[in-house]
Design a protein around this motif. Structure first.
Motif, PDB file in Angstrom:
ATOM      1  N   ASP A   1       0.298  16.840  -6.867  1.00 46.68           N
ATOM      2  CA  ASP A   1      -0.278  16.078  -7.979  1.00 46.68           C
ATOM      3  C   ASP A   1       0.394  14.726  -8.144  1.00 46.68           C
ATOM      4  O   ASP A   1      -0.034  13.905  -8.940  1.00 46.68           O
ATOM      5  CB  ASP A   1      -0.096  16.851  -9.297  1.00 46.68           C
ATOM      6  N   PHE A   2       1.466  14.521  -7.431  1.00 49.50           N
ATOM      7  CA  PHE A   2       2.255  13.310  -7.636  1.00 49.50           C
ATOM      8  C   PHE A   2       1.396  12.065  -7.422  1.00 49.50           C
ATOM      9  O   PHE A   2       0.593  12.008  -6.493  1.00 49.50           O
ATOM     10  CB  PHE A   2       3.435  13.296  -6.668  1.00 49.50           C
ATOM     11  N   PRO A   3       1.546  11.075  -8.317  1.00 54.10           N
ATOM     12  CA  PRO A   3       0.720   9.872  -8.190  1.00 54.10           C
ATOM     13  C   PRO A   3       1.143   9.013  -7.006  1.00 54.10           C
ATOM     14  O   PRO A   3       1.916   8.080  -7.158  1.00 54.10           O
ATOM     15  CB  PRO A   3       0.951   9.142  -9.515  1.00 54.10           C
TER      16      PRO A   3
ATOM     17  N   SER B   1      -0.468   7.577  -2.948  1.00 51.94           N
ATOM     18  CA  SER B   1      -1.518   7.610  -1.936  1.00 51.94           C
ATOM     19  C   SER B   1      -0.890   7.931  -0.587  1.00 51.94           C
ATOM     20  O   SER B   1       0.332   7.980  -0.449  1.00 51.94           O
ATOM     21  CB  SER B   1      -2.222   6.259  -1.873  1.00 51.94           C
TER      22      SER B   1
ATOM     23  N   GLN C   1      -5.444   9.539  -3.038  1.00 55.88           N
ATOM     24  CA  GLN C   1      -4.331  10.271  -3.649  1.00 55.88           C
ATOM     25  C   GLN C   1      -4.102  11.552  -2.843  1.00 55.88           C
ATOM     26  O   GLN C   1      -5.066  12.213  -2.456  1.00 55.88           O
ATOM     27  CB  GLN C   1      -4.663  10.592  -5.106  1.00 55.88           C
TER      28      GLN C   1
END
Ligand SMILES: Nc1ncnc2c1ncn2[C@@H]1O[C@H](COP(=O)(O)OP(=O)(O)OP(=O)(O)O)[C@@H](O)[C@H]1O
Ligand SMILES: [Mg+2]
Lengths: 429, 271
Positions: B92-94, B96, B139
């Motif tokens: 889930d980490f923001p 890319s 993402q």
């Protein structure tokens, strides 16, 4: 009303200090809180905030007045002790982390309230303001205090800006950080200290009870708007800063009002607003997209049905088609049917008469396109996916609404421009 | 043994690692040559991940030591790249695909520098090599399992290391991608890189690797594939033959017995 204007226009120098101070406090909490949020330690933030109360009281007892440095030091130290104890309990007992957090939170908060009662009973002259640490009072912050608090907040912001890269790597993938030789232990200490520090500073404005919201909610709201960490941090800092400013405004214009609840209300508005309004992930844009899709499917289905009547005509544009004929060919609910017709009429795809309609030139082209896609897709399913001819219709029913012009070209090429579909209907050009 | 063999990439010397007093690696000792494709295999929970983490210095062993190219770990970190097991990461980490691969360009020494032109170039090339260019701005949580696996492969490529530790890089990858990754690995081997790969598919072991380490808490056997993958060895690794060791481990945990007596703990690295 005058006070509001005074505040907005920064008419007094004192207001300027309060505004700068509270914005810095809010922004730093939102910023460092984003890392707490990403580390999934939101609950711990709540425990640290509550644990700061006894520190504040002891700091006060020590200095015998509301000295900002002592209050800050007190809350910082007791916040750290709480953090450490949570770790210790989790490692050395069978208790789960959330249980340990709950135990520490209530234990420290209990001691804090106990000390507060003692101080209030002691009749010390300067004790009056201590209550504000429970629910916050932004405007009660003195100019001299603000230098300390604002300074610390600025330090936290600088820390995040300078250590952005290593923090990102650490929080994302700790093992990787270790494998490239980052000083992980030191950085974790610094990060935790910054979080405790932000809390110690923030409770001046929000109070210990609601501080965790100022820490976590900005990040939670920002998450709807971006998946890039850099943007997330900027948005969270902005939201935190704004709610800090707003809290100060309320506190200034209505001195008896506790600031914390107001700040948290603003934050909640941001969070809810983001959940509804954010592009793509927001609820409203999802609902809108769903509506648009439903409408597209409806009108394309109507056009397709109309096409069936015009298909064999030498001059399709002159053929007038009865509503009842269309409805006999394919079922539409009366409501949807008239809605779809109205939309097509508005877009000049059809010309409505009393109980019949005619296609316009562009309506005819559009109806041809839909039918073409439907039949092309049927050929594709039949030839390339080896589905039986009587199995392919339902799937093609959906796909015709989805396929883009690019895909259409690709299909035509791959199928080598077929003339008719598996049911021997002609594929319109 | 004064002159050391320069072609040794990784040396593990009597490593013992315990979680919560229960040893999961027991006196693991081997030397892995440079420039080879080496597999680490063993059943679930046999300590493969633990071993790889220890070899890279993510975990500190309770006893024993690791040397990379005959030097202690902290001297040679920039020569090591790591592909973690996919489950160990917060998807889930923001970030890319590009962001994650760019992390491969940061070392402890140049953390505060902005990415150079060269860095950006290497990142783009690494992403292209694993075929993720179409997803470069996506993402990471919105990728398929196989694509996620390749993100870490790309990051390790961007590290431009000499030794690559990869924890199950083939899990959740389709056959075509598996072949592509293997080809990539063989190219890397030809360039003189050492690849140490945790693997669980016994079928493909002999096809992929030059040497294998068969692990189940202890080293069952290590060497060329033909000599290691014998029925007797496999039975020892997979057949639940571990009774004595696991019982002793349980015992140590229950009785709070130290894994090593104190004087053996801090043995100096150099003899
Ligand atoms: N952080 C930890 N704390 C306690 N025990 C652990 C921890 N990590 C792993 N273990 C235990 O150590 C043993 C070895 O784990 P490890 O992850 O190294 O196995 P593995 O061979 O990589 O397994 P898999 O094939 O499932 O990935 C297991 O029994 C596991 O339960
Ligand atoms: Mg593993």
């Amino acid at each position: 009303m005058n006070e509001v204007l005074d505040f907005l226009l920064l008419r007094e120098p004192n207001i300027l200090y309060v505004v700068i101070g509270t914005i810095l406090i809010g922004a730093s909490a939102g910023l460092i809180g984003t890392f707490a949020f990403l580390k999934k330690s939101s609950l711990l933030g709540d425990a640290i905030s509550h644990a700061a109360l006894p520190g504040v009281c002891i700091g006060f007892l020590f200095a015998q007045e509301k000295d900002p440095v002592f209050l800050l030091l007190g809350s910082f130290i007791s916040g750290w002790i709480a953090t450490y104890l949570v770790e210790w309990i989790t490692i050395h007992s069978k208790l789960k982390k959330d249980t340990a957090i709950a135990v520490i939170l209530s234990f420290f908060f209990g001691i804090g309230i106990f000390l507060l009662t003692i101080i209030q009973g002691s009749g010390m002259a300067a004790q009056s303001g201590l209550n504000t640490f429970l629910v916050g009072k932004a405007a009660a912050i003195q100019t001299s205090d603000l230098l300390v608090f604002g300074g610390v907040a600025l330090l936290i912001i600088l820390f995040v800006v300078i250590y952005y890269q290593p923090l990102k790597i650490l929080v994302f993938n700790r093992d990787y950080a270790l494998s490239i030789g980052l000083p992980v232990k030191t950085m974790e200490f610094l990060l935790n200290s910054a979080i405790v520090m932000a809390i110690a500073v923030g409770i001046q404005a929000v109070g210990v009870i609601l501080m965790a919201a100022l820490l976590i909610t900005p990040a939670a709201a920002a998450r709807f708007w971006s998946y890039r960490l850099s943007k997330l941090l900027i948005i969270a800092a902005g939201i935190g800063g704004f709610s800090g400013w707003f809290g100060a405004l309320v506190s200034y214009t209505a001195p008896n009002m506790p600031t914390g609840p107001w700040i948290v209300t603003v934050l909640s508005v941001f969070a809810m607003g983001s959940a509804f309004l954010a592009p793509k992930s927001g609820m409203i844009s999802r609902i809108k997209m769903g509506r648009e899709n439903a409408n597209k499917i409806l009108v394309e289905n109507i056009l397709k049905t109309i096409y069936l009547f015009c298909e064999k005509e030498a001059n399709p544009l002159t053929r007038s088609i009865l509503y009842t004929d269309i409805l006999e060919q394919r079922f539409f609910t009366p409501n949807n049917f008239s809605k779809g017709l109205r939309w097509l009429d508005k877009k000049h795809m059809i010309i409505l008469d009393k109980n019949s309609l005619k296609l316009t030139e562009q309506g005819y082209e559009e109806s041809k396109r839909v039918v073409r896609l439907h039949r092309l897709w049927e050929v594709y399913l039949y030839e390339k996916m080896n589905l039986a001819a009587d199995h392919i219709h339902p799937n093609a029913e959906t796909m015709e609404h989805v396929l883009t012009p690019d895909l259409e070209k690709l299909l035509l090429k791959e199928l080598d421009h077929p003339m008719s579909d598996p049911h021997q209907s002609k594929i319109p050009k | 043994m004064t002159v050391k063999n320069p072609s040794i990439a990784v040396e593990a010397h009597n490593i013992t690692v315990a979680y919560d007093r229960q040893p999961v690696l027991w006196e693991v000792d081997f030397e892995m040559p440079a420039g080879k494709l080496i597999g680490i295999i063993g059943p679930n929970g046999s300590g493969k991940t633990t071993l790889v983490k220890t070899l890279m210095g993510v975990l500190t062993p309770d006893s024993g030591y690791v040397e990379i190219f005959n030097e202690p770990l902290h001297e040679v970190r920039s020569k090591i790249a790591y592909v973690p097991q996919r489950e160990s990461v917060d998807w889930d980490f923001p970030a890319s695909v590009y962001d994650v691969v760019m992390m491969g360009r940061f070392s402890a020494k140049k953390l505060f520098q902005r990415p150079s032109k060269q860095d950006k170039l290497v990142v783009r090339q690494s992403i292209e090599k694993v075929g993720l260019t179409p997803f470069i701005r996506r993402q990471i949580g919105q990728l398929s399992g196989g694509q996620q696996q390749r993100v870490f492969l790309a990051r390790s490529l961007a590290q431009e290391a000499d030794i690559y530790f990869m924890d199950e890089p083939f899990v959740g990858v389709d056959a075509a991608t598996e072949t592509a990754i293997l080809t990539l690995m063989l190219t890397m081997k030809d360039q003189g890189k050492t690849l140490i790969i945790v693997h669980h598919d016994l079928q493909t072991v002999s096809e992929y690797f030059d040497e294998v380490l068969l692990l189940n808490t202890r080293v069952i056997d290590y060497g060329p594939v033909e000599t290691v993958l014998t029925d007797a060895n496999l039975k020892a690794a997979y057949g639940g033959q571990l009774n004595v060791l696991s019982k002793v481990g349980e015992l140590m945990k229950q009785s709070e017995f130290p894994v090593r007596e104190k004087e053996f703990k801090n043995r100096t690295v150099k003899k």
